[in-house]
Scaffold this motif. Structure first.
Motif, PDB file in Angstrom:
ATOM      1  N   UNK A 153       0.828  -1.212   0.000  1.00 24.87           N
ATOM      2  CA  UNK A 153       0.000   0.000   0.000  1.00 24.87           C
ATOM      3  C   UNK A 153       0.858   1.256   0.000  1.00 24.87           C
ATOM      4  N   UNK A 154       0.553   2.171  -0.910  1.00 20.40           N
ATOM      5  CA  UNK A 154       1.203   3.472  -0.958  1.00 20.40           C
ATOM      6  C   UNK A 154       0.138   4.528  -0.723  1.00 20.40           C
ATOM      7  N   UNK A 155       0.249   5.236   0.380  1.00 20.84           N
ATOM      8  CA  UNK A 155      -0.807   6.164   0.783  1.00 20.84           C
ATOM      9  C   UNK A 155      -1.051   7.257  -0.250  1.00 20.84           C
ATOM     10  N   UNK A 156      -0.014   7.656  -0.962  1.00 16.39           N
ATOM     11  CA  UNK A 156      -0.165   8.747  -1.924  1.00 16.39           C
ATOM     12  C   UNK A 156      -0.961   8.301  -3.138  1.00 16.39           C
ATOM     13  N   UNK A 157      -0.604   7.126  -3.692  1.00 17.39           N
ATOM     14  CA  UNK A 157      -1.213   6.687  -4.944  1.00 17.39           C
ATOM     15  C   UNK A 157      -2.241   5.574  -4.774  1.00 17.39           C
ATOM     16  N   UNK A 158      -2.183   4.865  -3.673  1.00 20.06           N
ATOM     17  CA  UNK A 158      -3.060   3.717  -3.498  1.00 20.06           C
ATOM     18  C   UNK A 158      -4.454   4.104  -3.051  1.00 20.06           C
ATOM     19  N   UNK A 160      -7.218   3.919  -0.477  1.00 15.49           N
ATOM     20  CA  UNK A 160      -7.362   3.623   0.948  1.00 15.49           C
ATOM     21  C   UNK A 160      -8.483   2.615   1.178  1.00 15.49           C
ATOM     22  N   UNK A 161      -9.590   2.784   0.444  1.00 16.97           N
ATOM     23  CA  UNK A 161     -10.728   1.880   0.613  1.00 16.97           C
ATOM     24  C   UNK A 161     -10.361   0.458   0.229  1.00 16.97           C
ATOM     25  N   UNK A 225      -3.243  -2.965  -5.496  1.00 17.14           N
ATOM     26  CA  UNK A 225      -3.470  -1.582  -5.103  1.00 17.14           C
ATOM     27  C   UNK A 225      -3.130  -0.589  -6.209  1.00 17.14           C
ATOM     28  N   UNK A 226      -2.814  -1.096  -7.414  1.00 18.78           N
ATOM     29  CA  UNK A 226      -2.530  -0.218  -8.544  1.00 18.78           C
ATOM     30  C   UNK A 226      -3.748  -0.006  -9.434  1.00 18.78           C
ATOM     31  N   UNK A 227      -4.834  -0.704  -9.153  1.00 19.58           N
ATOM     32  CA  UNK A 227      -6.016  -0.602 -10.013  1.00 19.58           C
ATOM     33  C   UNK A 227      -6.579   0.810  -9.985  1.00 19.58           C
TER      34      UNK A 227
END
Length: 314
Positions: A153-158, A160-161, A225-227
């Motif tokens: 998980x990357x908070x900037x690009x990922x 959160x939901x 998490x890249x979708x």
């Protein structure tokens, strides 16, 4: 996955039914018994015909046209008659008769009438309010599966939901909701463009699959998490999307279980019940949308209690 149904009621002679206490599935207007003010059966059927013509002319974009919202709201009783039919209608039949139930506007409007909850307001606000606590809790109480989600998980690009949903699936040792990449071609209609060729990172939410293989947490291309787009599959067929905004995808997936009277699948029942109770505020004390469960979900209640304690101690 079994679909929950009642005997199909007739419209004629229905008496007034007030919005009452939620039943065991969290619905406040399961089957209205009063025609909308000033309307007749014939006028409602005409509205249905007008919406079918609107769809034939504009497709799903028709949901943004003219009188759609009024027609859709006024025909809610007819929609519930078909959705509550016994024996149940197939999803393909429902889509033929009520295509706008598979538009975001139509689905969310129906869910709001059914449950009294505006999910596009409730869900994002709840996730935003509780996401920090949930992610911090899982960071301090990691399992191997949860660690893999958090590490990716990357908070900037990922999203959160999606991160939270994946953490919940990992925590409850579940693997439902998302579609495995190698199953996808069996579900795509012939008119769907090749997402592999387009190079789109797409998340597929599985509601009810007619495919024997289990639905695992995977995506068409790239890491989970890249979708950046999503689609919805019900009974082995893509019925919504591709759409942007993964949070809308989570909201649409949850709404579909209620709107189409679907039971939570065993592979994701605890995750969905957590979303139901923690994010949507549907806290029925009896019954469940999970198959063969009539009591509160103990793992979900335990996690909710631990999160509350964690928040109070933080």
């Amino acid at each position: 996955m079994a679909r929950l149904r009642q005997k199909r009621p007739s419209i004629s002679g229905m008496r007034r039914q007030e919005r009452g206490p939620m039943d065991q599935y969290g619905c406040v207007r399961w089957q209205p018994k009063e025609l909308p003010a000033g309307e007749t059966e014939e006028s409602l059927q005409e509205m249905k015909r007008q919406m079918l013509q609107l769809y034939a002319q504009f497709g799903m974009a028709g949901a943004e046209k003219g009188e759609f919202q009024r027609w859709h709201e006024n025909t809610y009783m007819l929609q519930r008659c078909d959705l509550n039919a016994d024996p149940p209608l197939s999803i393909s039949k429902i889509k033929d008769d009520w295509p706008f139930l598979f538009s975001l506007k139509g689905l969310f409007s129906h869910f709001s009438e059914l449950t009294g909850i505006s999910i596009l307001e409730k869900l994002p606000a709840a996730i935003e309010q509780r996401s920090k606590t949930i992610i911090e809790y899982f960071e301090q109480h990691k399992t191997k599966a949860v660690s893999e989600v958090l590490d990716a998980y990357q908070e900037v690009n990922g999203s959160k939901a999606i991160c939270i949903i994946l953490c919940l699936l990992a925590h409850f040792n579940e693997n439902g909701i998302f579609l495995k990449a190698d199953i996808l071609p069996l579900c795509l209609p012939m008119t769907t463009p090749s997402l592999f060729a387009l190079g789109v990172f797409t998340c597929v939410f599985v509601i009810s699959s007619c495919i024997c293989s289990p639905a695992f947490v995977q995506f068409i291309v790239g890491e989970p998490l890249s979708a950046d787009k999503w689609m919805m599959s019900i009974e082995g067929t893509i019925v919504m999307g591709p759409h942007n905004n993964l949070l809308n995808g989570v909201a649409a997936t949850f709404s579909a279980y209620y709107v189409f009277n679907l039971q939570y699948p065993k592979e994701a029942s605890s995750t969905l019940e957590f979303v139901q109770r923690a994010f949507c505020g549907i806290n029925s004390q009896t019954g469940s949308k999970a198959e063969k469960r009539h009591k509160l979900n103990a793992p979900v209640c335990t996690l909710l209690r631990k999160l509350l304690d964690f928040e109070l101690m933080g």
